[in-house]
Scaffold this motif. Structure first.
Motif, PDB file in Angstrom:
ATOM      1  N   THR A  53       0.832  -1.205   0.000  1.00 13.28           N
ATOM      2  CA  THR A  53       0.000   0.000   0.000  1.00 13.28           C
ATOM      3  C   THR A  53       0.864   1.251   0.000  1.00 13.28           C
ATOM      4  O   THR A  53       0.620   2.202  -0.751  1.00 13.28           O
ATOM      5  CB  THR A  53      -0.933   0.012   1.226  1.00 13.28           C
ATOM      6  N   GLY A  58       2.604   1.675  -3.323  1.00 16.78           N
ATOM      7  CA  GLY A  58       1.616   2.011  -4.351  1.00 16.78           C
ATOM      8  C   GLY A  58       1.245   3.475  -4.369  1.00 16.78           C
ATOM      9  O   GLY A  58       0.722   3.981  -5.371  1.00 16.78           O
ATOM     10  N   MET A 117      -0.251  -3.090  -9.040  1.00 14.84           N
ATOM     11  CA  MET A 117      -0.409  -1.635  -8.966  1.00 14.84           C
ATOM     12  C   MET A 117      -0.868  -1.028 -10.286  1.00 14.84           C
ATOM     13  O   MET A 117      -1.150   0.171 -10.350  1.00 14.84           O
ATOM     14  CB  MET A 117       0.905  -0.990  -8.506  1.00 14.84           C
ATOM     15  N   LEU A 142      -3.914   0.983 -10.010  1.00 14.99           N
ATOM     16  CA  LEU A 142      -3.887   2.266  -9.318  1.00 14.99           C
ATOM     17  C   LEU A 142      -3.747   3.454 -10.257  1.00 14.99           C
ATOM     18  O   LEU A 142      -3.724   4.599  -9.813  1.00 14.99           O
ATOM     19  CB  LEU A 142      -2.731   2.286  -8.308  1.00 14.99           C
TER      20      LEU A 142
END
Length: 447
Positions: free
Chosen positions: A202, A205, A229, A232
């Protein structure tokens, strides 16, 4: 740094000027008074044990013309309530003024950040003026200091970004939104502080989430947590790694007698040979990441490959030197985690020589996994070295894992004494530990 008067700096950061507001800062900002340059800005931080304001005169003797701090000093000073926040605001302002001609690359990962940053800096600097993080100054202070080194001539700004908790990288991308985000891996570095690998993913990312609109994510296709990722960002993605579907691959890897890799970089439409002057097979993956980021920045593969061959790394990272008695020292003492230690041990095993001796210290910030990981690294070290020297009480678990090949020593002085009387011509000795163990002192004593 772009030239700014003290009055302008005060306006940017919301401070007041004590002294001559017409004084102009023309050189980089520094935290260490000894590193001040003529025309530079000394940033005075009042810490728990050291107050930077007390060193303003020393900074002035080194060339600094002004101070950014929380109280007046003997030099012209911009006084603010929060020096760190002011430093960050100043850095964000400077980069914003340069943004129309500047490509910003952010780079993160659990290991390999600094080596890959050095490789990427070599690739980009062969094309246009490039500013990159010095060493591993990758935190809330180091990133703005690097940003302030950019000036009107800079075309590429490479920012290594570290994190110890979720939110750290988001804070950094709040200062500057990168055009290219490189994520190398999600490993175990700072596991104790993050709490889990999921939390580390996290945190890493956040770099991808912080991309400028249309920015490119450069992701390690071999790490499931990294390649995930993709979700994202809506922007383009380039991948690197060993998988056949990677956009940039390093193929046909070979090591010379010193463990230096040569390989072929390949994309869908081109290939180029590379011979790195660095140690370790793992550097081929780092080089493919740098080449992929170079492609995202508009550097062709042939030029990237040629530039990679000129790379030199930051200090205490895979430094190889011959000692007076004919032994070889591999100094990788800047930092360590389980994955980077295994990579260093592989590099040790690849170097031709006599005995291979691994001098290992504590790996910090591993949390609940610390005991098991130290034992596992000791076991791995025993498969790569004839002798495993565990230095310090916290490293005794490494000795436990290494079994009969282990020597447990109390501290750095004991390690130096032990090695000095036992190293012979042809031996190869690796020195590796987390920064807090200060095994660079052992390497320095041997050298």
């Amino acid at each position: 740094m772009i030239p700014l008067t003290l009055g302008q700096i005060a306006e940017i950061v919301g401070g007041t000027v004590e002294g001559d507001g017409a004084v102009t800062v023309t050189a980089p900002a520094v935290l260490d008074s000894r590193q001040a340059e003529p025309g530079g800005l000394f940033v005075a931080i009042a810490g728990e044990h050291v107050d930077g304001h007390d060193y303003a005169r020393q900074a002035g003797r080194a060339g600094a013309v002004a101070v950014l701090g929380s109280r007046p000093t003997p030099l012209p000073t911009v006084v603010v309530e929060d020096t760190q926040a002011a430093l960050q605001s100043l850095a964000a302002h400077v980069v914003a003024r340069l943004r129309d001609k500047l490509t910003v690359v952010g780079l993160t990962g659990s290991q390999g950040k600094t080596s890959t940053k050095d490789l990427l800096a070599a690739v980009l600097s062969h094309t246009a003026p490039t500013i990159a993080t010095i060493g591993s100054l990758n935190n809330e202070l180091g990133v703005p200091l690097t940003m302030l080194r950019a000036d009107a001539a800079t075309r590429f700004l490479v920012l290594e970004m570290g994190a110890r908790r979720v939110g750290d990288i988001a804070e950094l991308t709040g200062l500057v939104t990168p055009d290219i985000a490189v994520v190398l891996n999600v490993g175990q570095a700072h596991l104790g502080e993050f709490g889990s690998r999921a939390a580390i993913a996290t945190g890493k990312g956040e770099l991808v989430q912080g991309l400028a609109p249309g920015g490119t994510a450069v992701l390690n296709v071999d790490d499931p947590r990294v390649v995930a990722m993709r979700a994202l960002t809506d922007g383009p993605v380039l991948t690197f790694g060993e998988a056949v579907h990677a956009d940039v691959r390093a193929l046909d890897l070979e090591l010379d007698r010193l463990g230096r890799p040569s390989f072929t970089l390949r994309t869908a439409g081109a290939s180029a040979p590379v011979a790195l002057p660095l140690l370790g097979a793992h550097q081929a993956l780092n080089a493919s990441a740098a080449a992929a980021a170079g492609l995202a920045a508009g550097v062709c593969l042939d030029l990237a490959a040629a530039a990679l061959a000129t790379t030199s790394l930051s200090k205490w990272r895979m430094e190889l030197r011959t000692l007076a008695g004919g032994a070889t020292l591999l100094n990788d003492s800047y930092n360590a985690n389980p994955d980077s230690t295994r990579a260093a041990l592989d590099a040790l095993a690849a170097i031709e020589g006599g005995r291979r001796i691994a001098v290992l210290g504590e790996m910090l910030e591993l949390g609940e996994e610390s005991e098991a990981e130290h034992r596992a690294v000791g076991e791995y070290a025993a498969s790569r070295a004839e002798v495993v020297v565990a230095v310090g009480e916290a490293a005794r678990l490494i000795a436990d894992g290494a079994g009969e090949r282990a020597v447990a020593l109390a501290d750095n002085d004991a390690a130096v004494d032990w090695l000095r009387v036992r190293l012979a011509a042809g031996d190869v000795v690796l020195v590796k530990a987390s920064r807090g163990a200060r095994l660079d002192e052992v390497a320095a004593a041997l050298a």
